[in-house]
Design a protein around this motif. Structure first.
Motif, mmCIF file in Angstrom:
data_model
loop_
_atom_site.group_PDB
_atom_site.id
_atom_site.type_symbol
_atom_site.label_atom_id
_atom_site.label_comp_id
_atom_site.label_asym_id
_atom_site.label_seq_id
_atom_site.Cartn_x
_atom_site.Cartn_y
_atom_site.Cartn_z
ATOM 1 N N ILE A 5 0.838 -1.200 0.000
ATOM 2 C CA ILE A 5 0.000 0.000 0.000
ATOM 3 C C ILE A 5 0.874 1.251 0.000
ATOM 4 O O ILE A 5 0.627 2.202 -0.748
ATOM 5 N N ALA A 6 1.914 1.256 0.823
ATOM 6 C CA ALA A 6 2.819 2.405 0.875
ATOM 7 C C ALA A 6 3.501 2.624 -0.476
ATOM 8 O O ALA A 6 3.664 3.758 -0.924
ATOM 9 N N ALA A 7 3.891 1.539 -1.139
ATOM 10 C CA ALA A 7 4.545 1.657 -2.450
ATOM 11 C C ALA A 7 3.581 2.230 -3.487
ATOM 12 O O ALA A 7 3.966 3.080 -4.295
ATOM 13 N N VAL A 8 2.324 1.778 -3.459
ATOM 14 C CA VAL A 8 1.329 2.291 -4.411
ATOM 15 C C VAL A 8 1.069 3.770 -4.158
ATOM 16 O O VAL A 8 0.985 4.567 -5.099
ATOM 17 N N ALA A 163 -6.849 12.351 -13.546
ATOM 18 C CA ALA A 163 -7.525 11.127 -13.971
ATOM 19 C C ALA A 163 -6.595 9.923 -13.838
ATOM 20 O O ALA A 163 -7.003 8.854 -13.369
ATOM 21 N N GLY A 164 -5.341 10.091 -14.228
ATOM 22 C CA GLY A 164 -4.365 9.000 -14.079
ATOM 23 C C GLY A 164 -4.161 8.634 -12.622
ATOM 24 O O GLY A 164 -4.063 7.454 -12.259
ATOM 25 N N LEU A 169 -5.052 5.118 -7.901
ATOM 26 C CA LEU A 169 -5.642 4.986 -6.570
ATOM 27 C C LEU A 169 -6.732 3.917 -6.561
ATOM 28 O O LEU A 169 -6.803 3.091 -5.647
ATOM 29 N N GLY A 170 -7.574 3.908 -7.588
ATOM 30 C CA GLY A 170 -8.621 2.883 -7.683
ATOM 31 C C GLY A 170 -8.041 1.488 -7.775
ATOM 32 O O GLY A 170 -8.536 0.549 -7.149
ATOM 33 N N GLY A 171 -6.962 1.327 -8.554
ATOM 34 C CA GLY A 171 -6.295 0.026 -8.648
ATOM 35 C C GLY A 171 -5.740 -0.412 -7.304
ATOM 36 O O GLY A 171 -5.839 -1.577 -6.920
ATOM 37 N N GLY A 172 -5.146 0.550 -6.581
ATOM 38 C CA GLY A 172 -4.630 0.233 -5.247
ATOM 39 C C GLY A 172 -5.731 -0.194 -4.292
ATOM 40 O O GLY A 172 -5.565 -1.131 -3.502
ATOM 41 N N LEU A 173 -6.870 0.473 -4.367
ATOM 42 C CA LEU A 173 -7.997 0.108 -3.501
ATOM 43 C C LEU A 173 -8.525 -1.285 -3.831
ATOM 44 O O LEU A 173 -8.901 -2.038 -2.923
#
Length: 187
Positions: A5-8, A163-164, A169-173
């Motif tokens: 999570i920290a890396a993302v 947007a990017g 962020l959505g991918g990380g979630l």
């Protein structure tokens, strides 16, 4: 999992911070540049950098590149590599008059660099070939109405980066949600 999570989050922050560093490089905004004139072979185009684009009375080095540029002139200076020094007005504005080559066509790029401030202003325009331009005034002509074709985007760079960032962020979630679900299933 916390490391992932920290890396993302750090990767997303780095992506969003990059445009700020690039914009701080001293470029004159596109809104400070206007182009007017006759966009045909042999025509004259005036590139105007608005008030405050450069420092007051600053020397500005101007270069132009493009097809047939050997015959283009800045003011009255025809040379192979077209470049010339100008002095910005007392309000930081600058008008550059470009006489296009008689046999020229295609895209031209003008770069103006402030000698003291390092501010870089750019302008691009396309001229029609002489045979197309000749038919522009006739009824059955295939020329243009003198305006440039719009080839850019109305979406700002900031909006693209936001947007990017939202996608990252959505991918990380989604990754975190899947991980939490798997942990609950194993318990």
């Amino acid at each position: 999992m916390k490391k992932l999570i920290a890396a993302v989050v750090l990767a997303g922050a780095a992506l969003l911070a990059t445009p700020a560093a690039a914009n701080a490089a001293g470029y004159a905004p596109d809104s400070d540049v206007t182009i007017s004139g006759n966009y045909v072979a042999g025509g004259i185009v005036v590139i105007n950098f608005s008030e405050g684009a450069f420092q007051d009375n600053e020397t500005v080095n101007v270069q132009i590149t493009g097809a047939g540029v050997n015959d283009a002139t800045l003011g009255a200076l025809p040379v192979t590599t077209v470049s010339r020094g100008y002095v910005a007005d007392a309000d930081g504005s600058l008008d550059v008059r470009v006489t296009l080559p008689v046999g020229g066509s295609g895209s031209y790029n003008l770069t103006a660099t402030g000698a003291t401030s390092g501010v870089v202003g750019v302008a691009s325009f396309t001229i029609a070939p002489a045979d197309v331009a000749a038919g522009a005034g006739s009824t059955g002509g295939t020329g243009t109405n003198g305006s440039l074709a719009f080839t850019g985007s109305t979406v700002s760079t900031l909006a693209l980066w936001v947007a990017g960032g939202a996608v990252v962020l959505g991918g990380g979630l989604l990754v975190v949600r899947g991980s939490v679900r798997r942990q609950r299933e194993t318990v």
